[in-house]
Design a protein around this motif. Structure first.
Motif, PDB file in Angstrom:
ATOM      1  N   VAL A  49       0.982  -1.080  -0.072  1.00 52.92           N
ATOM      2  CA  VAL A  49      -0.034  -0.069   0.162  1.00 52.92           C
ATOM      3  C   VAL A  49       0.818   1.137  -0.139  1.00 52.92           C
ATOM      4  CG1 VAL A  49      -1.789   1.155   1.368  1.00 52.92           C
ATOM      5  CG2 VAL A  49      -1.565  -1.307   1.473  1.00 52.92           C
ATOM      6  N   MET A  50       0.611   2.338  -0.729  1.00 56.59           N
ATOM      7  CA  MET A  50       1.196   3.391  -0.870  1.00 56.59           C
ATOM      8  C   MET A  50       0.293   4.546  -1.268  1.00 56.59           C
ATOM      9  SD  MET A  50       3.295   3.077  -4.466  1.00 56.59           S
ATOM     10  CE  MET A  50       4.246   4.512  -4.349  1.00 56.59           C
ATOM     11  N   LEU A  51       0.821   5.772  -0.655  1.00 60.12           N
ATOM     12  CA  LEU A  51      -0.225   7.078  -0.904  1.00 60.12           C
ATOM     13  C   LEU A  51       0.198   7.272  -2.445  1.00 60.12           C
ATOM     14  CD1 LEU A  51       0.861   9.186   2.186  1.00 60.12           C
ATOM     15  CD2 LEU A  51      -1.358   8.610   1.559  1.00 60.12           C
ATOM     16  N   ASN A  52      -0.846   7.799  -3.140  1.00 50.74           N
ATOM     17  CA  ASN A  52      -0.779   8.418  -4.456  1.00 50.74           C
ATOM     18  C   ASN A  52       0.115   9.813  -4.168  1.00 50.74           C
ATOM     19  OD1 ASN A  52      -1.493   9.603  -6.758  1.00 50.74           O
ATOM     20  ND2 ASN A  52      -3.157   8.540  -6.913  1.00 50.74           N
ATOM     21  N   ARG A  53       1.178  10.002  -5.094  1.00 54.06           N
ATOM     22  CA  ARG A  53       1.937  11.412  -5.053  1.00 54.06           C
ATOM     23  C   ARG A  53       1.090  12.451  -5.635  1.00 54.06           C
ATOM     24  NH1 ARG A  53       6.796  11.713  -3.491  1.00 54.06           N
ATOM     25  NH2 ARG A  53       7.464   9.468  -3.684  1.00 54.06           N
ATOM     26  N   PHE A  54       0.112  12.195  -6.616  1.00 54.14           N
ATOM     27  CA  PHE A  54      -0.680  13.129  -7.269  1.00 54.14           C
ATOM     28  C   PHE A  54      -2.146  12.995  -6.851  1.00 54.14           C
ATOM     29  CE2 PHE A  54       3.138  12.615  -9.678  1.00 54.14           C
ATOM     30  CZ  PHE A  54       3.806  13.767  -9.471  1.00 54.14           C
ATOM     31  N   PRO A  55      -2.700  13.160  -5.496  1.00 52.94           N
ATOM     32  CA  PRO A  55      -3.992  12.410  -5.020  1.00 52.94           C
ATOM     33  C   PRO A  55      -5.102  13.295  -5.526  1.00 52.94           C
ATOM     34  CG  PRO A  55      -2.738  13.851  -3.225  1.00 52.94           C
ATOM     35  CD  PRO A  55      -1.869  13.966  -4.299  1.00 52.94           C
ATOM     36  N   TYR A  56      -6.040  12.452  -5.634  1.00 51.74           N
ATOM     37  CA  TYR A  56      -7.463  13.234  -6.091  1.00 51.74           C
ATOM     38  C   TYR A  56      -8.047  13.708  -4.700  1.00 51.74           C
ATOM     39  CZ  TYR A  56     -12.334  14.026  -7.022  1.00 51.74           C
ATOM     40  OH  TYR A  56     -13.549  14.373  -7.015  1.00 51.74           O
ATOM     41  N   ASN A  57      -7.646  13.233  -3.532  1.00 49.69           N
ATOM     42  CA  ASN A  57      -8.067  13.893  -2.093  1.00 49.69           C
ATOM     43  C   ASN A  57      -7.078  13.276  -1.358  1.00 49.69           C
ATOM     44  OD1 ASN A  57     -10.641  15.108  -2.204  1.00 49.69           O
ATOM     45  ND2 ASN A  57     -12.040  13.282  -1.295  1.00 49.69           N
ATOM     46  N   GLY A  58      -7.309  14.177  -0.191  1.00 51.70           N
ATOM     47  CA  GLY A  58      -6.308  13.796   0.973  1.00 51.70           C
ATOM     48  C   GLY A  58      -6.381  12.249   1.295  1.00 51.70           C
ATOM     49  N   GLY A  59      -5.249  11.558   1.483  1.00 50.26           N
ATOM     50  CA  GLY A  59      -5.598  10.239   1.853  1.00 50.26           C
ATOM     51  C   GLY A  59      -5.615   9.235   0.895  1.00 50.26           C
ATOM     52  N   HIS A  60      -5.444   9.617  -0.311  1.00 47.76           N
ATOM     53  CA  HIS A  60      -5.642   8.867  -1.676  1.00 47.76           C
ATOM     54  C   HIS A  60      -4.473   7.899  -1.526  1.00 47.76           C
ATOM     55  CE1 HIS A  60      -6.169   8.756  -6.358  1.00 47.76           C
ATOM     56  NE2 HIS A  60      -6.071   7.688  -5.899  1.00 47.76           N
ATOM     57  N   ILE A  61      -5.001   6.733  -1.472  1.00 48.46           N
ATOM     58  CA  ILE A  61      -3.776   5.285  -1.486  1.00 48.46           C
ATOM     59  C   ILE A  61      -4.133   4.546  -2.615  1.00 48.46           C
ATOM     60  CG2 ILE A  61      -3.469   5.718   1.075  1.00 48.46           C
ATOM     61  CD1 ILE A  61      -5.170   3.578   1.516  1.00 48.46           C
ATOM     62  N   MET A  62      -3.119   3.582  -2.863  1.00 47.76           N
ATOM     63  CA  MET A  62      -3.362   2.719  -3.892  1.00 47.76           C
ATOM     64  C   MET A  62      -2.750   1.442  -3.534  1.00 47.76           C
ATOM     65  SD  MET A  62      -1.771   4.931  -7.074  1.00 47.76           S
ATOM     66  CE  MET A  62      -0.195   5.401  -6.245  1.00 47.76           C
ATOM     67  N   VAL A  63      -3.429   0.011  -3.622  1.00 47.30           N
ATOM     68  CA  VAL A  63      -2.826  -0.958  -3.294  1.00 47.30           C
ATOM     69  C   VAL A  63      -2.306  -1.814  -4.586  1.00 47.30           C
ATOM     70  CG1 VAL A  63      -3.439  -3.092  -2.584  1.00 47.30           C
ATOM     71  CG2 VAL A  63      -4.501  -1.422  -1.398  1.00 47.30           C
ATOM     72  N   ALA A  64      -1.266  -2.259  -4.625  1.00 52.71           N
ATOM     73  CA  ALA A  64      -0.621  -2.915  -5.675  1.00 52.71           C
ATOM     74  C   ALA A  64       0.056  -3.993  -5.467  1.00 52.71           C
ATOM     75  CB  ALA A  64       0.445  -1.798  -6.534  1.00 52.71           C
ATOM     76  N   PRO A  65       0.031  -5.131  -6.539  1.00 53.66           N
ATOM     77  CA  PRO A  65       1.021  -6.215  -6.368  1.00 53.66           C
ATOM     78  C   PRO A  65       2.414  -6.085  -6.225  1.00 53.66           C
ATOM     79  CG  PRO A  65      -0.173  -6.270  -8.499  1.00 53.66           C
ATOM     80  CD  PRO A  65      -0.466  -4.921  -7.782  1.00 53.66           C
ATOM     81  N   ALA A  66       2.988  -6.723  -5.360  1.00 58.53           N
ATOM     82  CA  ALA A  66       4.646  -6.696  -5.767  1.00 58.53           C
ATOM     83  C   ALA A  66       5.308  -7.056  -6.982  1.00 58.53           C
ATOM     84  CB  ALA A  66       5.281  -7.586  -4.455  1.00 58.53           C
ATOM     85  N   ARG A  67       4.309  -8.113  -7.416  1.00 51.78           N
ATOM     86  CA  ARG A  67       4.859  -8.482  -9.162  1.00 51.78           C
ATOM     87  C   ARG A  67       4.438  -7.427 -10.080  1.00 51.78           C
ATOM     88  NH1 ARG A  67       2.917 -12.280 -13.004  1.00 51.78           N
ATOM     89  NH2 ARG A  67       1.365 -12.545 -11.450  1.00 51.78           N
ATOM     90  N   HIS A  68       5.243  -7.265 -11.103  1.00 49.89           N
ATOM     91  CA  HIS A  68       5.212  -6.380 -12.265  1.00 49.89           C
ATOM     92  C   HIS A  68       3.951  -6.831 -13.199  1.00 49.89           C
ATOM     93  CE1 HIS A  68       5.821  -2.617 -14.388  1.00 49.89           C
ATOM     94  NE2 HIS A  68       5.580  -3.237 -15.422  1.00 49.89           N
ATOM     95  N   TYR A  69       2.623  -6.637 -13.230  1.00 56.81           N
ATOM     96  CA  TYR A  69       1.868  -6.859 -14.309  1.00 56.81           C
ATOM     97  C   TYR A  69       0.843  -5.710 -14.217  1.00 56.81           C
ATOM     98  CZ  TYR A  69      -0.570  -9.012 -10.479  1.00 56.81           C
ATOM     99  OH  TYR A  69      -1.275  -9.437  -9.382  1.00 56.81           O
ATOM    100  N   GLY A  70       0.055  -5.774 -15.502  1.00 59.85           N
ATOM    101  CA  GLY A  70      -0.882  -4.733 -15.725  1.00 59.85           C
ATOM    102  C   GLY A  70      -2.163  -5.199 -15.671  1.00 59.85           C
ATOM    103  N   ASP A  71      -2.657  -6.278 -15.546  1.00 55.94           N
ATOM    104  CA  ASP A  71      -4.034  -6.687 -15.607  1.00 55.94           C
ATOM    105  C   ASP A  71      -4.402  -7.882 -14.614  1.00 55.94           C
ATOM    106  OD1 ASP A  71      -6.617  -8.039 -16.971  1.00 55.94           O
ATOM    107  OD2 ASP A  71      -6.159  -7.055 -18.559  1.00 55.94           O
ATOM    108  N   PHE A  72      -5.530  -7.832 -14.094  1.00 56.93           N
ATOM    109  CA  PHE A  72      -6.066  -8.772 -13.173  1.00 56.93           C
ATOM    110  C   PHE A  72      -6.199 -10.093 -13.989  1.00 56.93           C
ATOM    111  CE2 PHE A  72      -8.144  -5.807  -9.835  1.00 56.93           C
ATOM    112  CZ  PHE A  72      -7.711  -6.367  -8.718  1.00 56.93           C
ATOM    113  N   GLU A  73      -6.262 -10.238 -15.047  1.00 57.06           N
ATOM    114  CA  GLU A  73      -6.021 -11.421 -15.656  1.00 57.06           C
ATOM    115  C   GLU A  73      -4.954 -12.238 -15.401  1.00 57.06           C
ATOM    116  OE1 GLU A  73      -7.126 -11.019 -19.630  1.00 57.06           O
ATOM    117  OE2 GLU A  73      -9.241  -9.995 -19.167  1.00 57.06           O
ATOM    118  N   ASP A  74      -3.905 -11.459 -15.052  1.00 59.00           N
ATOM    119  CA  ASP A  74      -2.530 -12.045 -14.947  1.00 59.00           C
ATOM    120  C   ASP A  74      -2.250 -12.288 -13.462  1.00 59.00           C
ATOM    121  OD1 ASP A  74      -2.146 -11.945 -17.602  1.00 59.00           O
ATOM    122  OD2 ASP A  74      -1.166  -9.825 -17.538  1.00 59.00           O
ATOM    123  N   ALA A  75      -2.984 -11.880 -12.586  1.00 55.18           N
ATOM    124  CA  ALA A  75      -2.868 -12.293 -11.129  1.00 55.18           C
ATOM    125  C   ALA A  75      -3.054 -13.501 -10.884  1.00 55.18           C
ATOM    126  CB  ALA A  75      -3.754 -11.263 -10.291  1.00 55.18           C
TER     127      ALA A  75
END
Length: 166
Positions: A49-75
Motif C-alpha cells: 500500500v502506498m500514498l498516491n503522489r498526485f492525489p485526488y483527495n487527501g489520503g488517496h492511497i493505492m494497493v498494488a501487487p509486488a509483481r509487475h503486471y498490468g491486468d487482473f487476468e495475470d494475477a
C-alpha cells in the motif's frame, strides 16, 4: 484575496515529474528502508500500500501487487486474495486515521478506462467526506489539499502496522 498553495501538483499538471528508471511501484516495494521517500505505507508478501503522489483527495492511497503486471487476468489467486485483504485493511485505516465518512474504491484497466499507469496493476482508495466537493474544483479547477503527503504518511503508516495484526 486568499491564495491556495499546492506546489507539489505543478510537476504532475505540467508532466515534469522526475522520471526514474523502472516502475515506481516496483521501486517502492523493493526499496526497503526508504518507505517515506516512496510514500509506501505497508508492505505484505505479495502486495503493498502506498500514498498516491498526485492525489485526488487527501489520503488517496493505492494497493498494488509486488509483481509487475498490468491486468487482473495475470494475477494469481494468492495475489488477488492479498490485494483485496489490503484493500479492506486500507479502507479501515483511512476511515480511522482520517475520519473518512466514505471511500471510493476503483480499478482502471486500460487507457480508455482512465488508467494512468497501464503496466502495473493497482487499486485506488479515495477517502470521502460529506461536502468534500465544493465550488473550488467546479469553478476554479482547483482542489484544496489540507494535508501534506509526508504528514499523511506519518499518520497512516503506524495504523497499518497496528491494524494489520488484528
Amino acid at each position: 484575496m486568499q491564495r491556495l498553495w499546492a506546489p507539489w501538483r505543478l510537476q504532475y499538471v505540467t508532466d515534469q515529474a522526475p522520471k526514474k528508471e523502472g516502475c515506481f511501484f516496483c521501486n517502492a516495494f523493493k526499496d526497503v528502508g526508504n518507505e517515506e521517500d516512496h510514500l509506501l505505507l505497508y508492505r505484505a508478501n505479495k502486495a503493498f500500500v502506498m500514498l498516491n503522489r498526485f492525489p485526488y483527495n487527501g489520503g488517496h492511497i493505492m494497493v498494488a501487487p509486488a509483481r509487475h503486471y498490468g491486468d487482473f487476468e495475470d494475477a494469481s489467486n494468492d495475489e488477488i486474495q492479498e490485494i483485496w485483504e489490503l484493500v479492506a485493511l486500507s479502507k479501515a485505516v483511512v476511515k480511522r486515521g482520517m475520519q473518512a465518512e466514505g471511500v471510493n474504491i476503483g480499478v482502471n484497466q486500460g487507457k480508455c478506462a482512465g488508467a494512468g499507469v497501464l503496466d502495473h496493476l493497482h487499486v485506488h482508495l479515495v477517502p470521502r467526506w460529506e461536502g468534500d466537493v465544493n465550488f473550488m474544483p467546479v469553478m476554479a479547477d482547483i482542489k484544496v489539499m489540507p494535508q501534506a503527503l509526508v504528514e499523511c504518511h506519518k499518520v497512516l503508516a503506524p495504523l497499518f502496522e497496528e491494524m494489520a495484526g488484528k
